[in-house]
Design an enzyme around this catalytic site. Structure first.
Site, short mmCIF file in Angstrom:
data_model
loop_
_atom_site.label_atom_id
_atom_site.label_comp_id
_atom_site.label_asym_id
_atom_site.label_seq_id
_atom_site.Cartn_x
_atom_site.Cartn_y
_atom_site.Cartn_z
N TYR A 113 42.66 24.64 61.18
CA TYR A 113 42.04 24.86 59.87
C TYR A 113 43.11 25.14 58.81
O TYR A 113 43.10 24.55 57.72
CB TYR A 113 41.06 26.03 59.94
CG TYR A 113 40.45 26.39 58.61
CD1 TYR A 113 39.54 25.53 57.99
CD2 TYR A 113 40.77 27.59 57.96
CE1 TYR A 113 38.98 25.86 56.76
CE2 TYR A 113 40.21 27.92 56.74
CZ TYR A 113 39.31 27.05 56.15
OH TYR A 113 38.76 27.37 54.92
N LYS A 117 44.24 22.93 55.33
CA LYS A 117 44.22 23.49 53.98
C LYS A 117 45.61 23.42 53.33
O LYS A 117 45.73 23.25 52.12
CB LYS A 117 43.71 24.93 54.02
CG LYS A 117 42.22 25.03 54.35
CD LYS A 117 41.39 24.27 53.32
CE LYS A 117 39.91 24.29 53.60
NZ LYS A 117 39.12 23.58 52.57
N THR A 150 29.16 31.82 52.59
CA THR A 150 28.48 30.54 52.84
C THR A 150 28.35 30.32 54.35
O THR A 150 28.78 31.15 55.15
CB THR A 150 29.28 29.36 52.24
OG1 THR A 150 30.50 29.22 52.99
CG2 THR A 150 29.58 29.59 50.77
#
Length: 236
Positions: A113, A117, A150
């Site tokens: 991850y 990014k 989220t």
């Protein structure tokens, strides 16, 4: 508002989406690259890419490149077209493994991850360099939305989910708050004509030192072109 389907984990879907958009023959003033997954278990996209790298990064890389000519046609000297790419503070701890971008040697959800990014920041800086060299009326900036409440956290350990549920109201931004810097980058007169910026809380800030490595930016760009099957115009 009109919806067009696009699966960022599928190169075929991205190309179909671009075809549909082109058929409408309308301008493109703002492109926001916002899709993403986080900490997913090791798995591949339909094209065989590690999911973090394939969806978070390569999907946006291909989409942006296929829409670049539309953006260039739509931007003017007084109103540049804008590309906004959503990264994360996680990029600060990310490491780009050019010899193993698919994390085949040693898979870590956190590492994969963070790498995706960091790749988005490197991509944005390289893209802005190319746009400037080309004299295009298009700017590319990268945004850190902060820690936002989220569904992105659905793959974290259950203990973290419990802590998040208990503390989200105090430490997490709402989706509306998390979107504010992206909206700022998309429409604010304050960033008109300004590209190659890392934005956090509607302010320009410094990204990870490694993200400014121009040779690394160039190598990632070249390798990304090969992976998604487009020509590397920068090398011509």
């Amino acid at each position: 508002v009109e919806f067009l389907y696009c699966d960022l984990a599928s190169m075929k879907s991205i190309r179909q989406f671009v075809q549909q958009f082109r058929a409408k023959n309308c301008p493109l003033h703002v492109l926001v690259n916002n899709a993403g997954v986080m900490l997913v278990p090791e798995r591949k996209t339909e094209d065989g890419f590690e999911e973090h790298f394939g969806l978070n990064y390569l999907g946006h890389f291909l989409l942006t490149n296929l829409l670049l000519d539309k953006l260039k046609q739509s931007g003017t000297h007084s109103h540049n077209a804008r590309i906004i790419t959503v990264s994360s503070a996680t990029h600060y701890v990310g490491k780009l493994h050019l010899n193993d971008l698919q994390s085949r040697c040693s898979y870590s959800p956190h590492g994969a991850y963070a790498q995706s990014k960091l790749a988005l920041v490197l991509f944005t800086y390289r893209l802005q360099h190319l746009l400037t060299a080309n004299g295009s009326h298009v700017t590319a900036n990268v945004v850190d939305p902060g820690v936002v409440n989220t569904e992105l956290y659905k793959h974290v350990f259950w203990v973290v989910k419990v802590v998040k549920w208990m503390t989200a109201w105090l430490f997490f931004k709402t989706p509306e708050e998390g979107a504010s810097t992206t909206i700022y980058a998309a429409v604010s007169p304050e960033v008109e004509g300004a590209g190659g910026c890392y934005l956090y809380n509607e302010e320009r800030t410094k990204s990870a030192d490694v993200a400014y490595d121009e040779e690394l930016q160039r190598m990632l760009w070249t390798e990304s072109c090969k992976m998604v099957g487009i020509s590397d115009e920068a090398n011509r």
